[in-house]
Design an enzyme around this catalytic site. Sequence first.
Site, short mmCIF file in Angstrom:
data_model
loop_
_atom_site.label_atom_id
_atom_site.label_comp_id
_atom_site.label_asym_id
_atom_site.label_seq_id
_atom_site.Cartn_x
_atom_site.Cartn_y
_atom_site.Cartn_z
N LYS A 84 44.68 6.19 -9.53
CA LYS A 84 44.38 4.85 -8.97
C LYS A 84 43.58 4.03 -9.98
CE LYS A 84 44.65 6.61 -4.27
NZ LYS A 84 44.00 7.18 -3.10
N ASP A 141 42.85 0.25 2.15
CA ASP A 141 43.67 1.30 2.78
C ASP A 141 44.20 0.86 4.14
OD1 ASP A 141 44.13 3.72 1.45
OD2 ASP A 141 42.05 4.38 1.70
N GLN A 155 38.38 8.06 -0.60
CA GLN A 155 39.46 9.04 -0.69
C GLN A 155 39.31 10.09 0.42
OE1 GLN A 155 42.07 8.83 -2.74
NE2 GLN A 155 42.96 10.72 -1.95
#
Length: 308
Positions: free
Chosen positions: A55, A122, A99
């Site tokens: 990422k 997200d 994460q």
Amino acid sequence: MVDSDKILNGSRVGGEIQTEVADQVEQLAQKGVSPRLDVILVGEDPASKVYVGSKARTSEKLGMRSQTHVLPASISQDELEARVDGLNDDPDVDGILVQLPLPAGLDPQPVLGRLDPAKDVDGFHPENVGLLQKGFPRLVPCTPAGVMELLQRESIELQGRRAVVVGRSDIVGKPMAMLLLHAHATVTLCHSRTRDLAAVTREADILIAAVGVQGLIGAEHVSEGTVVVDVGMHRITDQELVDRYFPGNEKKAAVFEKRGAVLAGDVDFTQVAPIASRITPVPGGVGPLTIAMLMANTVRAARLRRSI
Ligand code: GUN
């Protein structure tokens, strides 16, 4: 060998999306805006470390800024939430990603609920989940958003067709079902307690496997002509399993020889590919789309926050 026309090439489509995002980053730079993505990684999970590294690298490749915050697995819930507050309050940060999974003992829900919804790249904050459910998507979870991009860019008709999603996670299954529904598919959401799963999945025109069990979807689950999208990602390190799932596949054998592992999905590709009309491979299917959509969401968050 599977006919290459059959393959839904996520690497290619993900690359197209990345090019579009890089163009947008350039346009923003002319306005003096440089999007920044901050990623929180808690603990030492090896797979998470790989994802987070990728990422950060991709953000930088596309001209964006990226910061990774590596925190010890021993961090308390309060300390972790305080770190989120700090990034929420930092006007320089456009996107925040925590994460998952978090190490044992940490509850993800209060952490995700603490994110500034405008920075929630997200799409996991309840406000973003609710907006998607209501049909006003703002920041949409990256993997299902990437699958939709793939289906649309590959001209896979959804309207009125039967889509079956296997797996009901907050990250993929539930938002995937919602996006397909909004695209006017007739959606069935299956899970571990679904009775006679194969009978349900055989009804699918479009089958999305997001169940997290390697090789679960076999020939008996798929009808002739189904479009199959495999969200699963598993490392196979056992020679016997490589031989079972990829018999006679010289490419996989060579990768296994070199690296001691091969990647495989929730779909038994060898069995299913001859039956499917289109199918995503693993690797090179959904993975590159997820990361491309994270980049797109970061630019989107940077724009939305500034109303530009
Ligand atoms: N772990 C596995 N997939 C994801 C994802 O899409 N976002 C985050 N934050 N963690 C994940």
